[in-house]
Design a protein around this motif. Structure first.
Motif, PDB file in Angstrom:
ATOM      1  N   ALA A   1       0.803  -1.230   0.000  1.00 19.50           N
ATOM      2  CA  ALA A   1       0.000   0.000   0.000  1.00 19.50           C
ATOM      3  C   ALA A   1       0.834   1.278   0.000  1.00 19.50           C
ATOM      4  O   ALA A   1       0.526   2.215  -0.734  1.00 19.50           O
ATOM      5  CB  ALA A   1      -0.965   0.001   1.172  1.00 19.50           C
TER       6      ALA A   1
ATOM      7  N   ASN B   1      -2.266  -1.969  -6.118  1.00 16.86           N
ATOM      8  CA  ASN B   1      -1.011  -1.540  -5.497  1.00 16.86           C
ATOM      9  C   ASN B   1       0.207  -2.117  -6.199  1.00 16.86           C
ATOM     10  O   ASN B   1       1.195  -1.406  -6.410  1.00 16.86           O
ATOM     11  CB  ASN B   1      -0.991  -1.921  -4.016  1.00 16.86           C
TER      12      ASN B   1
ATOM     13  N   THR C   1       6.486  -3.283  -2.553  1.00 13.90           N
ATOM     14  CA  THR C   1       5.772  -3.527  -3.800  1.00 13.90           C
ATOM     15  C   THR C   1       6.677  -4.224  -4.808  1.00 13.90           C
ATOM     16  O   THR C   1       6.308  -5.225  -5.409  1.00 13.90           O
ATOM     17  CB  THR C   1       5.240  -2.203  -4.382  1.00 13.90           C
TER      18      THR C   1
END
Length: 85
Positions: free
Chosen positions: A15, A56, A21
């Motif tokens: 997030a 995301n 990520t």
């Protein structure tokens, strides 16, 4: 189920942290999220969570490419047609 929870973890971990990520994508999260969507196409709650994870993960260019190649776009559109409300 467990896949919904796992997709939720991916969604949360990716997030607000670009490092997470990218690391998730490198570790296979893109493929696993798409596979979960493929395996349970009528589980709306899993799809809701998986879409958050895809959102995301796709913020990273390489992840976005992997998601597209794996069929995430088509899966999301198919589900949108199945559940128009």
């Amino acid at each position: 189920g467990i896949l919904r929870a796992a997709c939720g973890c991916v969604w949360n971990l990716s997030a607000t942290n670009a490092f997470n990520t990218r690391r998730l994508g490198f570790s296979g999260a893109c493929e696993q999220v798409v596979q979960a969507m493929e395996c349970f196409p009528s589980d709306i709650e899993l799809f809701r969570t998986a879409c958050g994870a895809v959102l995301n993960l796709a913020m990273d260019g390489e992840n976005s490419r992997m998601l597209g190649e794996r069929g995430a776009c088509e899966l999301i559109l198919t589900t949108m047609r199945m559940f128009p409300n």
